[in-house]
Design a protein around this motif. Sequence first.
Motif, PDB file in Angstrom:
ATOM      1  N   GLU A  98      -2.251  -6.919 -13.832  1.00 11.14           N
ATOM      2  CA  GLU A  98      -2.448  -5.751 -12.975  1.00 11.14           C
ATOM      3  C   GLU A  98      -3.835  -5.750 -12.352  1.00 11.14           C
ATOM      4  O   GLU A  98      -4.001  -5.367 -11.182  1.00 11.14           O
ATOM      5  CB  GLU A  98      -2.209  -4.473 -13.779  1.00 11.14           C
ATOM      6  N   THR A 124      -4.997  -4.440  -2.258  1.00 13.53           N
ATOM      7  CA  THR A 124      -3.663  -3.958  -1.896  1.00 13.53           C
ATOM      8  C   THR A 124      -3.554  -2.469  -2.187  1.00 13.53           C
ATOM      9  O   THR A 124      -4.233  -1.945  -3.074  1.00 13.53           O
ATOM     10  CB  THR A 124      -2.569  -4.704  -2.683  1.00 13.53           C
ATOM     11  N   LYS A 125      -2.713  -1.785  -1.428  1.00 10.57           N
ATOM     12  CA  LYS A 125      -2.354  -0.392  -1.714  1.00 10.57           C
ATOM     13  C   LYS A 125      -0.925  -0.308  -2.234  1.00 10.57           C
ATOM     14  O   LYS A 125      -0.462   0.768  -2.593  1.00 10.57           O
ATOM     15  CB  LYS A 125      -2.507   0.461  -0.461  1.00 10.57           C
ATOM     16  N   ASN A 126      -0.253  -1.441  -2.259  1.00 10.73           N
ATOM     17  CA  ASN A 126       1.123  -1.496  -2.740  1.00 10.73           C
ATOM     18  C   ASN A 126       1.109  -1.750  -4.245  1.00 10.73           C
ATOM     19  O   ASN A 126       1.254  -2.884  -4.711  1.00 10.73           O
ATOM     20  CB  ASN A 126       1.892  -2.595  -1.993  1.00 10.73           C
ATOM     21  N   HIS A 127       0.916  -0.683  -4.995  1.00 12.16           N
ATOM     22  CA  HIS A 127       0.736  -0.811  -6.427  1.00 12.16           C
ATOM     23  C   HIS A 127       1.295   0.437  -7.099  1.00 12.16           C
ATOM     24  O   HIS A 127       1.194   1.542  -6.557  1.00 12.16           O
ATOM     25  CB  HIS A 127      -0.762  -0.970  -6.758  1.00 12.16           C
ATOM     26  N   PRO A 128       1.915   0.296  -8.286  1.00  8.17           N
ATOM     27  CA  PRO A 128       2.482   1.474  -8.969  1.00  8.17           C
ATOM     28  C   PRO A 128       1.464   2.581  -9.231  1.00  8.17           C
ATOM     29  O   PRO A 128       1.831   3.746  -9.337  1.00  8.17           O
ATOM     30  CB  PRO A 128       3.010   0.897 -10.284  1.00  8.17           C
ATOM     31  N   ALA A 130      -1.155   3.314  -7.211  1.00  9.32           N
ATOM     32  CA  ALA A 130      -1.921   3.449  -5.973  1.00  9.32           C
ATOM     33  C   ALA A 130      -2.584   4.816  -5.843  1.00  9.32           C
ATOM     34  O   ALA A 130      -3.682   4.924  -5.279  1.00  9.32           O
ATOM     35  CB  ALA A 130      -1.017   3.179  -4.768  1.00  9.32           C
ATOM     36  N   ASP A 131      -1.958   5.872  -6.361  1.00  9.87           N
ATOM     37  CA  ASP A 131      -2.525   7.209  -6.245  1.00  9.87           C
ATOM     38  C   ASP A 131      -3.815   7.366  -7.044  1.00  9.87           C
ATOM     39  O   ASP A 131      -4.564   8.330  -6.838  1.00  9.87           O
ATOM     40  CB  ASP A 131      -1.509   8.250  -6.716  1.00  9.87           C
TER      41      ASP A 131
END
Length: 215
Positions: A98, A124-128, A130-131
Motif C-alpha cells: 500500500e 495516485t488518487k485511485n486508492h481505497p 484516498a479520502d
Amino acid sequence: MSFFKSLFAKKQPVPTRTLSHASELQIKDIFTFGDSFALPQAMRKMQLQVTDINTLEFKHSHYAQIIAQGSGSQLVYLSFPDNPQKMIKYSLLLTRSEVEALFDMDDFSEIFEQPGHARLTPITKNHPYADMVAEEYIQQDFMTTGYFHRQDYRNSTPPQFNEDSHGQEFEYYSLQGDQEKRFIDIFIFENGDTDVYLSFLRPANEIAELWAKDE
C-alpha cells in the motif's frame, strides 16, 4: 428489626457505565462510525469493537492508542494527541504494498535522511484510502525517540522517559499535509520492525454511537 429490613430490602441496581466520548472506550466496548463522506470506506458506517489499548510516550507527553476491529481483518486506530480543536487522530496501518502504491519509494526514502526535510506527493488518487490522503506532505519529525507500552496509562503516568522499565523504544518520523489535518506516522522499533500509518484528524462526532460492554 434493622437486620430483617436489610435482609429483605430491594437490591439496588448496579450503575451502568456510560460513554460520552471515544477517549473513554475500554476493551470490548463497541462504537460505530457515521456515514460521513469524509471517512474512507474502511471506516464509513462500520461497527467496531475495541481489542486493545496501548500508550505512546514521548519526552513531554503520552497518549492512548485504541485499536478496534470490525467484521473484517482491517484494524482501525484511534489516538488522542494534543491539538487545539481536541480532534481524534484516526489511523490505518499500511502494508508495504500500500505504501508503494501511494508513494514513489525513492521520495519516501528521503524521510529517513538528514536533515529530515522531506516533501512527499502521492503518485495516485485511485486508492481505497484516498479520502485520508493529502495533496502534499511536509516532514515534521525526524528520529524523535519514544516508547510504546502495551498498557493503558490514561489514568496514570507511564515509566519515566529515562528509566530501565520503559516500554519498547522507537524512532518516530512524521509528515503533515492539508492544514495539519492529514499525516503519515512512521514508527521504527529497536528490532527493525517498521509501522507506517495513514492518519487524519477528525472531530469526535465522526463516531456516531458508543456502547459500553457490560462486565
